[in-house]
Motif scaffolding. Structure first.
Motif, PDB file in Angstrom:
ATOM      1  N   ASP A 154      60.036 105.068 114.830  1.00 37.15           N
ATOM      2  CA  ASP A 154      60.978 104.196 114.129  1.00 37.15           C
ATOM      3  C   ASP A 154      60.818 102.749 114.584  1.00 37.15           C
ATOM      4  O   ASP A 154      60.824 101.816 113.767  1.00 37.15           O
ATOM      5  CB  ASP A 154      62.421 104.658 114.371  1.00 37.15           C
ATOM      6  N   THR A 157      74.543 107.831 110.243  1.00 38.95           N
ATOM      7  CA  THR A 157      73.269 108.371 110.701  1.00 38.95           C
ATOM      8  C   THR A 157      73.134 109.822 110.243  1.00 38.95           C
ATOM      9  O   THR A 157      74.079 110.422 109.737  1.00 38.95           O
ATOM     10  CB  THR A 157      73.173 108.306 112.234  1.00 38.95           C
ATOM     11  N   TYR A 192      64.357 101.820 108.357  1.00 37.29           N
ATOM     12  CA  TYR A 192      65.389 102.724 108.866  1.00 37.29           C
ATOM     13  C   TYR A 192      65.644 102.449 110.345  1.00 37.29           C
ATOM     14  O   TYR A 192      64.715 102.346 111.150  1.00 37.29           O
ATOM     15  CB  TYR A 192      64.958 104.174 108.675  1.00 37.29           C
ATOM     16  N   SER A 229      70.906 102.495 108.351  1.00 36.68           N
ATOM     17  CA  SER A 229      70.840 103.861 108.897  1.00 36.68           C
ATOM     18  C   SER A 229      70.976 104.945 107.834  1.00 36.68           C
ATOM     19  O   SER A 229      71.140 106.110 108.170  1.00 36.68           O
ATOM     20  CB  SER A 229      71.938 104.048 109.961  1.00 36.68           C
ATOM     21  N   ASP A 230      70.918 104.564 106.548  1.00 37.55           N
ATOM     22  CA  ASP A 230      70.959 105.554 105.466  1.00 37.55           C
ATOM     23  C   ASP A 230      69.522 105.790 104.985  1.00 37.55           C
ATOM     24  O   ASP A 230      68.942 104.933 104.308  1.00 37.55           O
ATOM     25  CB  ASP A 230      71.823 105.044 104.313  1.00 37.55           C
ATOM     26  N   PRO A 231      68.911 106.946 105.338  1.00 38.85           N
ATOM     27  CA  PRO A 231      67.499 107.163 105.018  1.00 38.85           C
ATOM     28  C   PRO A 231      67.202 107.167 103.528  1.00 38.85           C
ATOM     29  O   PRO A 231      66.150 106.691 103.096  1.00 38.85           O
ATOM     30  CB  PRO A 231      67.181 108.523 105.652  1.00 38.85           C
ATOM     31  N   VAL A 271      67.240 103.534 102.292  1.00 38.92           N
ATOM     32  CA  VAL A 271      66.067 102.821 102.824  1.00 38.92           C
ATOM     33  C   VAL A 271      64.817 103.186 102.037  1.00 38.92           C
ATOM     34  O   VAL A 271      64.014 102.321 101.677  1.00 38.92           O
ATOM     35  CB  VAL A 271      65.886 103.136 104.325  1.00 38.92           C
ATOM     36  N   GLN A 272      64.648 104.493 101.757  1.00 35.46           N
ATOM     37  CA  GLN A 272      63.461 104.935 101.017  1.00 35.46           C
ATOM     38  C   GLN A 272      63.410 104.312  99.625  1.00 35.46           C
ATOM     39  O   GLN A 272      62.380 103.774  99.207  1.00 35.46           O
ATOM     40  CB  GLN A 272      63.446 106.456 100.919  1.00 35.46           C
TER      41      GLN A 272
END
Length: 673
Positions: free
Chosen positions: A400, A147, A460, A443-445, A448-449
């Motif tokens: 979220d 996170t 996310y 949980s890795d932004p 995810v993007q």
């Protein structure tokens, strides 16, 4: 005076009792060691003396701790986290040390304690340290290492581990006149430079060849003897130069980390290192005088609350300064507010310099111990505390959840994928090929993007109860859990069973021991690791959601026949193991903008850069959503297109630079003669 045999037997027996007690109450082992030392020390039961022999045994614990940290020290990983490590980490340590000086002067109005600036500065160094053992264990159990606050914490802890070497050299030089400090630091710098040259330029050439020779005998006993000789030998070199033994051990670990034998060494020394480190913490516990602490209990409690609050405010404020949301900043502050292992090392050094009164030293030690005792509880409830302290955190979490609900609201009989690393993406690829809907939580932004821009159904969020409900767990047909950590997987399985008992749960595992644990926890199917594990996992999912068995087998056969070619490549996380493998195939999504070099270029031009075009996504006239286009050599790229490429790390990086290069148009002014 007891013999060394009696001392070691006493230590081992008490260590066993302390760790058993800690395990019973589900506390970190480090607290068991500290309490054991507190009980047997010269100020309590008196089973073990406070002698030079005891201190020598303890020092070897620090040596092997620094050796293991050196093994984990990776220059590539350090550079990927440089913003956190050398920005946030540097600010946290040195700001804590600097602010400890005015805080100490203000404390004079509350307590009758007067300390010079250099002592306050040194105490600030001890205060700045946090417990790597406690924090990493707690975050791993909560599944929060990946996170945003988890990455902040790991980055700061990494710098604390590095800076302690500097502090061990710097602190004895304090209190002298400025000229003497500069001279002492210059001499220390020259010594470190000489040691580095000897170890890295001379030692590095010898290390790989020497380890290869030792390993060729295929003897574990010989290999481990060699490891101990190297670790202690390097410590002796730095000790000879008048530096700490811990510095030599750290450098030895760094050298071995660059060889192919790093993981074998880590596995071999793990238990031995933990035992020696445990003996060090027992000696720390022995330093505490219970009677003095009881006598100065008001001072202990004041230092405990003041230090915890002081450190929390500094860390949370810096986290906000470095771009974290208020909720992430609060969680980061809570995780790092307690005292740390190296804080005791620095306090021990301050005691040896006879800078502070023994009663104050006892109060500081007791306050540090108390902060470490409450740390696991504070970290466990960090989310609840963040929600209470931050109004924006409610909105952030609600946002979220809304994104997850929006992604899954129309799904029915879908698959939920927990974790969108390499395995999760491979499973998603096969599900997409079969036309089965899914939603992935990760949980890795950054990942995810990139993956969502490439059209993958990923959002996310951690795989907790609220997010699983938002992802439609009551309507889902199956759930796939792809985490590396077996503890994290077991925790998610238990949450799934509470929310939707009986839903098929498919889980990734590394070996038979993990497989048995996961089955006992409630997993429906547990499948092997890596590429074959991805194929088998996807095949099980297809079967469970109703795809005919013949078609399932055909899909698996196709993946094997082309040697998993269609599955090759994934969107990596920077902290992921193997992220620095230059030969591995990776995916990358590029969002084209108007002035980029790639606009109006053909796909043929792109593929001539040495990469493969996986797909092109474009907003067609009147459409808000992206449409996937069929790649063809003649297709011209347009502004706002999303281009998904695959290739090895170096080729992909070079292609990205050329495609995203901004073309500047300069107007030419013609001047009449």
């Amino acid at each position: 005076m007891p013999s060394i045999l009696q001392i070691i037997l006493t230590f081992l027996a008490c260590a066993l009792g302390g760790v058993l007690l800690a395990r019973f109450f589900k506390l970190p082992s480090i607290l068991g060691y500290l309490l054991a030392g507190l009980a047997i020390g010269p100020h309590a039961l008196g089973f073990a003396p406070d002698s030079e022999t005891v201190k020598d045994i303890a020092e070897f614990g620090v040596v092997f701790l620094m050796f293991s940290i050196g093994l984990e020290f990776n220059l590539t990983k350090l550079m990927t986290m440089r913003h956190i490590v050398f920005g946030f980490g540097v600010s946290q340590v040195f700001l804590t040390m600097l602010l400890a000086i005015p805080a100490g002067y203000l404390m004079r109005f509350i307590l009758p304690i007067v300390l010079p600036w250099h002592v306050l500065f040194a105490l600030g160094g001890a205060l700045a340290m946090s417990s790597t053992a406690i924090v990493v264990k707690a975050l791993t159990e909560k599944g929060e290492l990946d996170t945003q606050h988890g990455k902040n914490v790991i980055g700061v802890l990494l710098f604390q581990d590095l800076v302690v070497i500097l502090l061990l050299i710097l602190i004895p030089s304090l209190g002298k006149n400025p000229g003497d400090i500069v001279f002492a630091l210059s001499i220390a710098g020259i010594k470190i430079t000489i040691a580095l040259v000897l170890i890295f330029f001379v030692g590095q050439k010898i290390f790989s060849s020497w380890f290869r020779i030792v390993a060729s005998f295929r003897s574990q006993e010989l290999f481990m003897l060699n490891v101990f000789l190297v670790a202690i030998g390097m410590s002796a070199i730095t000790y000879y130069f008048g530096l700490s033994m811990a510095l030599g051990a750290f450098m030895a670990g760094m050298l071995i980390s660059e060889t192919p034998y790093r993981y074998q060494v880590e596995e071999g020394i793990a238990s031995f290192r933990d035992i020696l480190l445990g003996l060090f913490f027992i000696t720390v516990g022995m330093m505490v005088d219970v009677n003095a602490v009881i006598k100065e209990l008001h001072l202990v409690l004041f230092l405990f609350f003041a230090a915890l609050l002081f450190k929390f405010i500094i860390i949370a404020s810096l986290a906000r300064r470095f771009g974290s949301s208020s909720g992430v900043a609060i969680r980061t502050g809570i995780c790092l507010a307690q005292a740390g292992e190296f804080g005791f090392v620095l306090i021990n050094q301050i005691d040896q310099l006879d800078w502070i009164d023994p009663s104050l030293s006892q109060a500081v030690l007791a306050a540090m111990l108390l902060s470490m005792l409450v740390a696991p509880i504070l970290i466990q409830y960090s989310n609840t505390i963040a929600l209470r302290l931050s109004k924006n955190e409610w909105f952030s979490q609600s946002l979220d959840l809304t994104k997850i609900v929006a992604q899954s609201i129309q799904n029915d009989q879908h698959v939920i994928i927990c974790g969108f690393g390499a395995t999760g993406q491979h499973v998603a690829t096969i599900l997409e090929n079969e036309g089965i809907t899914y939603v992935a939580l990760d949980s890795d932004p950054t990942r995810v993007q990139q993956a969502s821009e490439a059209g993958r159904s990923v959002v996310y969020g951690a795989c907790n109860s609220n997010n699983l409900i938002a992802a439609g767990i009551v309507r889902a047909k199956a759930i796939v859990v792809t985490f590396r950590s077996v503890q994290e997987s077991i925790k998610v399985i238990q949450q799934i069973e509470e929310l939707n008992p009986g839903i098929p749960i498919l889980v990734r595992a590394r070996d038979d021991a993990e497989m048995n644990k996961l089955i006992l926890a409630g997993a429906t199917q547990v499948v092997p690791e890596k590429a074959e594990g991805s194929v088998m996992l996807a095949a099980q999912v297809l079967s469970l959601v109703g795809v005919p068995l013949r078609r399932v087998m055909r899909r698996a056969s196709e993946a094997r026949e082309d040697r998993y070619g269609k599955l090759r490549g994934y969107f990596p996380s920077n902290e992921e193991e193997g992220a620095d493998d230059v030969d591995a195939i990776r995916l990358s999504s590029i969002h084209l903008k108007t002035q980029m070099n790639g606009v109006n270029k053909s796909l043929e031009w792109v593929e001539n850069l040495g990469v493969v075009v996986q797909n092109v996504r474009r907003k067609l006239d009147g459409q808000k959503a992206y449409t996937k286009l069929e790649p063809s050599p003649e297709l011209l790229l347009e502004s706002e297109d999303i281009l998904v490429l695959s290739g090895n790390v170096a080729t992909l990086h070079q292609a990205e630079k050329l495609i995203t290069k901004v073309i500047k148009f300069k107007a030419k002014i013609r001047v009449k003669p």
